[in-house]
Design a protein around this motif. Structure first.
Motif, PDB file in Angstrom:
ATOM      1  N   VAL A 180       0.830  -1.203   0.000  1.00  0.00           N
ATOM      2  CA  VAL A 180       0.000   0.000   0.000  1.00  0.00           C
ATOM      3  C   VAL A 180       0.866   1.255   0.000  1.00  0.00           C
ATOM      4  O   VAL A 180       0.592   2.223  -0.722  1.00  0.00           O
ATOM      5  CB  VAL A 180      -0.941  -0.008   1.229  1.00  0.00           C
ATOM      6  CG1 VAL A 180      -1.656   1.329   1.376  1.00  0.00           C
ATOM      7  CG2 VAL A 180      -1.961  -1.121   1.111  1.00  0.00           C
ATOM      8  N   THR A 181       1.935   1.252   0.767  1.00  0.00           N
ATOM      9  CA  THR A 181       2.814   2.414   0.836  1.00  0.00           C
ATOM     10  C   THR A 181       3.555   2.643  -0.472  1.00  0.00           C
ATOM     11  O   THR A 181       3.796   3.794  -0.868  1.00  0.00           O
ATOM     12  CB  THR A 181       3.825   2.244   1.983  1.00  0.00           C
ATOM     13  OG1 THR A 181       3.120   2.008   3.197  1.00  0.00           O
ATOM     14  CG2 THR A 181       4.682   3.491   2.146  1.00  0.00           C
ATOM     15  N   THR A 182       3.916   1.573  -1.173  1.00  0.00           N
ATOM     16  CA  THR A 182       4.649   1.743  -2.423  1.00  0.00           C
ATOM     17  C   THR A 182       3.825   2.451  -3.486  1.00  0.00           C
ATOM     18  O   THR A 182       4.388   3.163  -4.334  1.00  0.00           O
ATOM     19  CB  THR A 182       5.098   0.379  -2.970  1.00  0.00           C
ATOM     20  OG1 THR A 182       3.960  -0.487  -3.094  1.00  0.00           O
ATOM     21  CG2 THR A 182       6.125  -0.253  -2.054  1.00  0.00           C
ATOM     22  N   SER A 183       2.492   2.295  -3.463  1.00  0.00           N
ATOM     23  CA  SER A 183       1.664   2.991  -4.451  1.00  0.00           C
ATOM     24  C   SER A 183       1.782   4.499  -4.286  1.00  0.00           C
ATOM     25  O   SER A 183       1.802   5.248  -5.276  1.00  0.00           O
ATOM     26  CB  SER A 183       0.205   2.554  -4.321  1.00  0.00           C
ATOM     27  OG  SER A 183      -0.332   2.917  -3.064  1.00  0.00           O
ATOM     28  N   VAL A 184       1.865   4.967  -3.037  1.00  0.00           N
ATOM     29  CA  VAL A 184       2.056   6.398  -2.789  1.00  0.00           C
ATOM     30  C   VAL A 184       3.459   6.831  -3.176  1.00  0.00           C
ATOM     31  O   VAL A 184       3.665   7.914  -3.740  1.00  0.00           O
ATOM     32  CB  VAL A 184       1.776   6.725  -1.310  1.00  0.00           C
ATOM     33  CG1 VAL A 184       2.005   8.195  -1.017  1.00  0.00           C
ATOM     34  CG2 VAL A 184       0.359   6.349  -0.940  1.00  0.00           C
ATOM     35  N   MET A 185       4.453   5.981  -2.905  1.00  0.00           N
ATOM     36  CA  MET A 185       5.830   6.346  -3.197  1.00  0.00           C
ATOM     37  C   MET A 185       6.098   6.407  -4.696  1.00  0.00           C
ATOM     38  O   MET A 185       6.908   7.209  -5.151  1.00  0.00           O
ATOM     39  CB  MET A 185       6.778   5.353  -2.521  1.00  0.00           C
ATOM     40  CG  MET A 185       6.717   5.395  -1.011  1.00  0.00           C
ATOM     41  SD  MET A 185       7.976   4.367  -0.235  1.00  0.00           S
ATOM     42  CE  MET A 185       9.474   5.205  -0.740  1.00  0.00           C
ATOM     43  N   VAL A 186       5.424   5.562  -5.484  1.00  0.00           N
ATOM     44  CA  VAL A 186       5.566   5.651  -6.934  1.00  0.00           C
ATOM     45  C   VAL A 186       5.073   6.997  -7.429  1.00  0.00           C
ATOM     46  O   VAL A 186       5.731   7.663  -8.246  1.00  0.00           O
ATOM     47  CB  VAL A 186       4.808   4.496  -7.618  1.00  0.00           C
ATOM     48  CG1 VAL A 186       4.728   4.721  -9.121  1.00  0.00           C
ATOM     49  CG2 VAL A 186       5.490   3.163  -7.345  1.00  0.00           C
ATOM     50  N   ALA A 187       3.907   7.426  -6.927  1.00  0.00           N
ATOM     51  CA  ALA A 187       3.375   8.731  -7.322  1.00  0.00           C
ATOM     52  C   ALA A 187       4.308   9.857  -6.882  1.00  0.00           C
ATOM     53  O   ALA A 187       4.543  10.812  -7.638  1.00  0.00           O
ATOM     54  CB  ALA A 187       1.986   8.925  -6.723  1.00  0.00           C
ATOM     55  N   SER A 188       4.864   9.753  -5.675  1.00  0.00           N
ATOM     56  CA  SER A 188       5.790  10.785  -5.192  1.00  0.00           C
ATOM     57  C   SER A 188       7.067  10.821  -6.032  1.00  0.00           C
ATOM     58  O   SER A 188       7.586  11.905  -6.334  1.00  0.00           O
ATOM     59  CB  SER A 188       6.139  10.527  -3.725  1.00  0.00           C
ATOM     60  OG  SER A 188       4.989  10.555  -2.913  1.00  0.00           O
ATOM     61  N   SER A 189       7.557   9.656  -6.430  1.00  0.00           N
ATOM     62  CA  SER A 189       8.759   9.610  -7.261  1.00  0.00           C
ATOM     63  C   SER A 189       8.522  10.248  -8.623  1.00  0.00           C
ATOM     64  O   SER A 189       9.386  10.950  -9.150  1.00  0.00           O
ATOM     65  CB  SER A 189       9.214   8.156  -7.431  1.00  0.00           C
ATOM     66  OG  SER A 189       9.506   7.555  -6.189  1.00  0.00           O
ATOM     67  N   ILE A 190       7.338  10.023  -9.189  1.00  0.00           N
ATOM     68  CA  ILE A 190       6.999  10.643 -10.474  1.00  0.00           C
ATOM     69  C   ILE A 190       6.956  12.157 -10.335  1.00  0.00           C
ATOM     70  O   ILE A 190       7.439  12.894 -11.204  1.00  0.00           O
ATOM     71  CB  ILE A 190       5.662  10.087 -10.994  1.00  0.00           C
ATOM     72  CG1 ILE A 190       5.813   8.608 -11.353  1.00  0.00           C
ATOM     73  CG2 ILE A 190       5.169  10.878 -12.201  1.00  0.00           C
ATOM     74  CD1 ILE A 190       4.517   7.940 -11.758  1.00  0.00           C
ATOM     75  N   LEU A 191       6.397  12.641  -9.239  1.00  0.00           N
ATOM     76  CA  LEU A 191       6.350  14.090  -9.001  1.00  0.00           C
ATOM     77  C   LEU A 191       7.748  14.670  -8.830  1.00  0.00           C
ATOM     78  O   LEU A 191       8.054  15.755  -9.347  1.00  0.00           O
ATOM     79  CB  LEU A 191       5.497  14.391  -7.770  1.00  0.00           C
ATOM     80  CG  LEU A 191       3.976  14.366  -7.948  1.00  0.00           C
ATOM     81  CD1 LEU A 191       3.292  14.603  -6.608  1.00  0.00           C
ATOM     82  CD2 LEU A 191       3.543  15.419  -8.955  1.00  0.00           C
ATOM     83  N   ILE A 192       8.606  13.973  -8.095  1.00  0.00           N
ATOM     84  CA  ILE A 192       9.963  14.469  -7.880  1.00  0.00           C
ATOM     85  C   ILE A 192      10.721  14.526  -9.202  1.00  0.00           C
ATOM     86  O   ILE A 192      11.424  15.503  -9.491  1.00  0.00           O
ATOM     87  CB  ILE A 192      10.697  13.582  -6.853  1.00  0.00           C
ATOM     88  CG1 ILE A 192      10.067  13.732  -5.472  1.00  0.00           C
ATOM     89  CG2 ILE A 192      12.180  13.950  -6.792  1.00  0.00           C
ATOM     90  CD1 ILE A 192      10.646  12.805  -4.423  1.00  0.00           C
ATOM     91  N   GLU A 193      10.579  13.494 -10.025  1.00  0.00           N
ATOM     92  CA  GLU A 193      11.255  13.498 -11.327  1.00  0.00           C
ATOM     93  C   GLU A 193      10.750  14.636 -12.194  1.00  0.00           C
ATOM     94  O   GLU A 193      11.540  15.291 -12.903  1.00  0.00           O
ATOM     95  CB  GLU A 193      11.021  12.166 -12.030  1.00  0.00           C
ATOM     96  CG  GLU A 193      11.766  12.009 -13.346  1.00  0.00           C
ATOM     97  CD  GLU A 193      11.071  12.673 -14.534  1.00  0.00           C
ATOM     98  OE1 GLU A 193      11.764  13.133 -15.451  1.00  0.00           O
ATOM     99  OE2 GLU A 193       9.820  12.736 -14.521  1.00  0.00           O
ATOM    100  N   SER A 194       9.454  14.898 -12.155  1.00  0.00           N
ATOM    101  CA  SER A 194       8.893  15.995 -12.953  1.00  0.00           C
ATOM    102  C   SER A 194       9.428  17.330 -12.472  1.00  0.00           C
ATOM    103  O   SER A 194       9.730  18.215 -13.288  1.00  0.00           O
ATOM    104  CB  SER A 194       7.367  15.963 -12.873  1.00  0.00           C
ATOM    105  OG  SER A 194       6.849  14.765 -13.395  1.00  0.00           O
ATOM    106  N   ALA A 195       9.558  17.483 -11.162  1.00  0.00           N
ATOM    107  CA  ALA A 195      10.114  18.724 -10.627  1.00  0.00           C
ATOM    108  C   ALA A 195      11.576  18.885 -11.031  1.00  0.00           C
ATOM    109  O   ALA A 195      12.020  19.994 -11.371  1.00  0.00           O
ATOM    110  CB  ALA A 195       9.967  18.750  -9.103  1.00  0.00           C
ATOM    111  N   LEU A 196      12.337  17.794 -11.007  1.00  0.00           N
ATOM    112  CA  LEU A 196      13.737  17.867 -11.437  1.00  0.00           C
ATOM    113  C   LEU A 196      13.841  18.262 -12.913  1.00  0.00           C
ATOM    114  O   LEU A 196      14.652  19.117 -13.277  1.00  0.00           O
ATOM    115  CB  LEU A 196      14.413  16.515 -11.216  1.00  0.00           C
ATOM    116  CG  LEU A 196      14.736  16.105  -9.780  1.00  0.00           C
ATOM    117  CD1 LEU A 196      15.244  14.675  -9.750  1.00  0.00           C
ATOM    118  CD2 LEU A 196      15.767  17.037  -9.166  1.00  0.00           C
ATOM    119  N   ALA A 197      13.032  17.617 -13.756  1.00  0.00           N
ATOM    120  CA  ALA A 197      13.066  17.938 -15.181  1.00  0.00           C
ATOM    121  C   ALA A 197      12.604  19.370 -15.436  1.00  0.00           C
ATOM    122  O   ALA A 197      13.124  20.049 -16.318  1.00  0.00           O
ATOM    123  CB  ALA A 197      12.187  16.953 -15.949  1.00  0.00           C
TER     124      ALA A 197
END
Length: 291
Positions: free
Chosen positions: A214-231
């Motif tokens: 359950v926690t990994t589903s949130v972390m995947v979304a957070s990782s996508i957001l972090i990558e978008s912010a970096l780009a």
């Protein structure tokens, strides 16, 4: 002698879904999130077939609006690149980084949390202090520092996000193991002489997996957001197109061709919201099972 035939005919087999699956299927937000994530995954896998060329190639005149040219249904950007091809190929980068970063976080966080929760004592104190040390740094700032050290690439970005995010998994696994180490099946495994590694990874870890998933589903979304912010800030992989890089490139011409930021931004928002909806559905199912 004639054969006797059962008048009722052959027995029919009936299949029944488990209560957890039925509850999930009846959850509209969970189903909507699952279907949206499934669509994004399908788009990522089919990207080389839908748009086989390089999405960074200049293929038409700049600033074509959506619907203006049937060959480019979502228009083109300031350099004449196909926006639809960028969104489709950008889903590959987002999912690749999201899942790769979570795998790194799981590998580090699970080991640290399992050792701390199982052994306790001095080992627990040391590992908890290390976890707290990492949590003192803002996640995004730590990722920026790690990425800035080397040349930005998909592998480096995924590793940086995973290294910055593992304390969340470690604290969750530690709490689960602390509650499980006094269970009857753990005491029985110890009495039979099982090694600590076998008890941790074969007996206790499977019982902690539901909360971790359950926690990994949130972390995947957070990782996508972090990558978008970096780009968006220019720290993304320059050789790969992503939703964040498309948003960053479109901000310079936001007043007129607003679709250059709205379309990849909409894809990003829908993907993150689908992950949150799926997490809420899974969390409610776990709460019902616990009660």
């Amino acid at each position: 002698m004639s054969n006797l035939v059962d008048e009722k005919g052959p027995a029919r087999r009936t299949f029944h879904l488990s209560p957890e699956v039925n509850a999930f299927l009846r959850n509209p937000s969970g189903m909507a999130g699952f279907l949206m994530l499934l669509a994004v995954v399908a788009m990522a896998f089919l990207a080389p077939f839908i748009y086989p060329g390089d999405p960074l190639d200049m293929v038409a005149q700049p600033f074509l609006w959506p619907g203006q040219d049937p060959q480019f249904p979502l228009g083109t950007d300031s350099l004449g690149r196909d926006v639809a091809a960028g969104i489709v190929h950008g889903s590959q980068v987002s999912l690749q980084i999201g899942f790769s970063a979570v795998l790194v976080s799981l590998a580090i966080g699970t080991v640290v949390g399992a050792l701390a929760g199982y052994f306790g004592g001095t080992i627990d104190d040391v590992l908890v202090h290390i976890t707290e040390l990492f949590q003192t740094f803002p996640t995004f700032l730590l990722v920026v520092v790690l990425v800035a050290i080397g040349n930005p690439s998909i592998g480096l970005i995924s590793s940086a996000i995973g290294i910055a995010s593992w304390p969340t998994i470690a604290r969750l696994v530690r709490a689960e193991f602390r509650s499980l180490r006094a269970s009857d099946f753990v005491l029985a495994a110890r009495s039979q002489g099982f090694s600590s590694l076998r008890i941790i990874f074969q007996e206790m870890l499977p019982n902690a997996l539901p909360s971790i998933i359950v926690t990994t589903s949130v972390m995947v979304a957070s990782s996508i957001l972090i990558e978008s912010a970096l780009a968006f800030l220019g720290f993304g992989d320059p050789n790969r197109v992503s939703w964040g890089s498309m948003i960053g490139a479109g901000r310079e011409s936001l007043r007129t061709p607003w679709f250059l930021t709205a379309l990849p931004g909409g894809a990003l928002v829908l993907t993150v919201l689908s992950g949150d909806a799926l997490n809420d559905a899974l969390n409610s199912r776990l709460r019902r099972r616990a009660s």
